[in-house]
Design a protein around this motif. Structure first.
Motif, mmCIF file in Angstrom:
data_model
loop_
_atom_site.group_PDB
_atom_site.id
_atom_site.type_symbol
_atom_site.label_atom_id
_atom_site.label_comp_id
_atom_site.label_asym_id
_atom_site.label_seq_id
_atom_site.Cartn_x
_atom_site.Cartn_y
_atom_site.Cartn_z
ATOM 1 N N VAL A 134 0.849 -1.128 0.010
ATOM 2 C CA VAL A 134 0.077 -0.013 0.117
ATOM 3 C C VAL A 134 0.915 1.326 -0.180
ATOM 4 O O VAL A 134 0.460 2.248 -0.677
ATOM 5 C CB VAL A 134 -0.973 0.019 1.289
ATOM 6 C CG1 VAL A 134 -1.714 1.244 1.474
ATOM 7 C CG2 VAL A 134 -1.983 -1.149 1.344
ATOM 8 N N ASP A 135 1.817 1.151 0.641
ATOM 9 C CA ASP A 135 3.012 2.444 0.848
ATOM 10 C C ASP A 135 3.411 2.534 -0.708
ATOM 11 O O ASP A 135 3.650 3.652 -1.117
ATOM 12 C CB ASP A 135 3.969 2.109 1.570
ATOM 13 C CG ASP A 135 3.455 2.308 3.076
ATOM 14 O OD1 ASP A 135 2.609 2.807 3.412
ATOM 15 O OD2 ASP A 135 4.138 1.700 4.045
ATOM 16 N N LEU A 138 0.830 4.224 -2.749
ATOM 17 C CA LEU A 138 0.540 5.851 -2.315
ATOM 18 C C LEU A 138 1.792 6.482 -2.682
ATOM 19 O O LEU A 138 1.443 7.814 -3.245
ATOM 20 C CB LEU A 138 0.417 5.709 -0.821
ATOM 21 C CG LEU A 138 -1.051 5.083 -0.318
ATOM 22 C CD1 LEU A 138 -1.210 5.407 1.299
ATOM 23 C CD2 LEU A 138 -2.295 5.665 -0.985
ATOM 24 N N THR A 139 2.796 6.129 -2.707
ATOM 25 C CA THR A 139 4.108 6.751 -3.023
ATOM 26 C C THR A 139 4.168 7.055 -4.303
ATOM 27 O O THR A 139 4.504 8.194 -4.835
ATOM 28 C CB THR A 139 5.441 6.113 -2.495
ATOM 29 O OG1 THR A 139 5.231 5.960 -0.916
ATOM 30 C CG2 THR A 139 6.723 6.692 -2.973
ATOM 31 N N TRP A 141 1.640 7.295 -6.715
ATOM 32 C CA TRP A 141 0.506 8.143 -7.009
ATOM 33 C C TRP A 141 0.960 9.538 -6.514
ATOM 34 O O TRP A 141 0.551 10.303 -7.342
ATOM 35 C CB TRP A 141 -0.760 7.680 -6.310
ATOM 36 C CG TRP A 141 -1.510 6.447 -7.204
ATOM 37 C CD1 TRP A 141 -1.007 5.781 -8.070
ATOM 38 C CD2 TRP A 141 -2.577 5.850 -6.611
ATOM 39 N NE1 TRP A 141 -1.927 4.800 -8.541
ATOM 40 C CE2 TRP A 141 -3.004 4.616 -7.664
ATOM 41 C CE3 TRP A 141 -3.419 6.105 -5.285
ATOM 42 C CZ2 TRP A 141 -3.921 3.992 -7.522
ATOM 43 C CZ3 TRP A 141 -4.740 5.046 -5.431
ATOM 44 C CH2 TRP A 141 -4.969 4.144 -6.336
ATOM 45 N N MET A 142 1.628 9.631 -5.511
ATOM 46 C CA MET A 142 1.717 10.796 -4.900
ATOM 47 C C MET A 142 2.993 11.510 -5.665
ATOM 48 O O MET A 142 2.949 12.648 -6.357
ATOM 49 C CB MET A 142 2.463 10.947 -3.510
ATOM 50 C CG MET A 142 2.814 12.142 -2.844
ATOM 51 S SD MET A 142 3.117 12.171 -1.034
ATOM 52 C CE MET A 142 4.304 10.680 -1.018
#
Length: 388
Positions: A134-135, A138-139, A141-142
């Motif tokens: 998940v990290d 999110l990373t 996408w960010m």
């Protein structure tokens, strides 16, 4: 990218590196591995910078794909030495896959995310492994979002700069057009006013009635020039007429003491743009005769052949000082006007001392198109000889 957008785009990278470094320090990693860590981070930063600065602005090529391959190696191979603290670097790889925008990018991105789960699960419980995956999501996408935002900001800045450049160019063209209109429209009118004033000054002592007529004509010409000036300034000047300008030019040149003959045939109605251009050529030619010669004869020939209109003005009495001088702003304006219609203008003094002004353009306006079929030497000689 601009400095500020670079800071925004690389902020997640700095955060990931910081978290990885804290993990290594917490695990009491040997100094040699810390040195290797910083070397690998520098290489990862270089690869990430290439992708973030070029991947969002061009179609992926062999160089970008090679950089992406190097970044994949840097994301997976160091896991053997650094373990879990290096897992965050896979988020950078996932972001690069999206930034390169290659075919099947989301499929490759999904495989990168699943690979994180496959690498972490054998080393730690399932839930922490899912948390690592998940990290990574999110990373990636960010970083992808910040990079795309930075790219869009850069594109907007460049588009605004291009627009400002276009505005400056449009203003320069409008200034040139206005200057050209002022010169072409008022050149002959003001020359006529000056000529009538000089004539009236000479006639006052001997012929008061004739002088009064010339003064009245000068006032009328002045009013017309003022009307034209206001129309030009407001941007809706009425187009000049070639037919109407013929009589005006004949009157002005006759008053200047020149014997004017015109051989003009118009088989059909001219294109409005060409009609105005020919009127301006005729007016500028008359102004040049008045200002730069002591003409006793002036012959104007207008012919249409091969889909091309040609106007020739020939006058004698060229002043020696004017004969050696290059064409002024008026002739340059004529050339620019006719060039916009796909035509040309030429002027010069012949061997016999007569001044010749030649203008030609296609019957149908072709702004920015090919030049019209130019007159051959024999045709030009025939037109010029006919004007003798």
């Amino acid at each position: 990218m601009r400095p500020l957008t670079r800071i925004v785009a690389f902020a997640p990278f700095a955060w990931i590196v910081w978290q990885s470094l804290l993990g290594l320090l917490y695990a009491h990693t040997r100094p040699a591995l810390l040195v290797a860590f910083f070397v690998l981070v520098a290489l990862m930063l270089a690869a990430q910078a290439v992708v973030m600065t070029t991947g969002t602005r061009q179609v992926p090529d062999g160089r970008l794909l090679a950089v992406l391959g190097v970044q994949a190696a840097l994301a997976y191979l160091p896991l053997h030495w650094f373990g879990e603290p290096w897992t965050g670097m896979t988020g950078l790889l996932a972001a690069s896959v999206l930034l390169v925008d290659m075919r099947g990018a989301w499929l490759v991105w999904s495989l990168v995310v699943l690979s994180v789960l496959g690498v972490s699960w054998p080393r730690e419980p399932f839930l922490p492994a899912v948390s690592d995956a998940v990290d990574t999501v999110l990373t990636s996408w960010m970083i992808w979002g910040f990079s795309r935002l930075s790219s869009l900001v850069t594109q907007v800045r460049e588009a605004r700069e291009d627009r400002e450049e276009l505005v400056r160019a449009a203003v320069a063209r409008e200034r040139l057009r206005f200057s050209r209109d002022v010169h072409d429209v008022f050149g002959c009118s003001l020359s006529s006013i000056i000529l009538k004033g000089e004539l009236a000054h000479r006639l006052v002592p001997a012929e008061a009635a004739r002088a009064r007529e010339e003064i009245e004509a000068m006032v009328a010409a002045s009013r017309q020039a003022l009307t034209d000036l206001r129309r030009v300034a407001r941007g809706y000047r009425s187009p000049l007429s070639f037919a109407a300008e013929q009589e005006s030019v004949r009157s002005v040149l006759t008053m200047a003491g020149a014997d004017v003959t015109m051989d003009i045939t118009t088989p059909h109605e001219l294109d409005p743009a060409l009609d105005e251009a020919l009127a301006i050529v005729l007016r500028e030619g008359a102004a040049n005769v008045i200002r730069h010669s002591e003409a006793r004869s002036c012959h104007v020939t207008f012919t249409v052949s091969g889909g091309c209109a040609r106007l020739v003005m020939v006058n004698d009495g060229v002043v020696p000082a004017a004969a050696g001088r290059r064409g002024g702003q008026g002739l340059a304006n004529l050339g620019a006007r006719l060039a916009e219609l796909g035509g040309r203008a030429e002027a010069g003094v012949r061997e016999d001392g007569r001044f010749v002004l030649l203008a030609e353009a296609p019957l149908t306006s072709r702004a920015g198109g090919r030049r019209p079929p130019t007159a051959t030497r024999a045709e030009e000689a025939r037109l010029v000889d006919a004007a003798r």
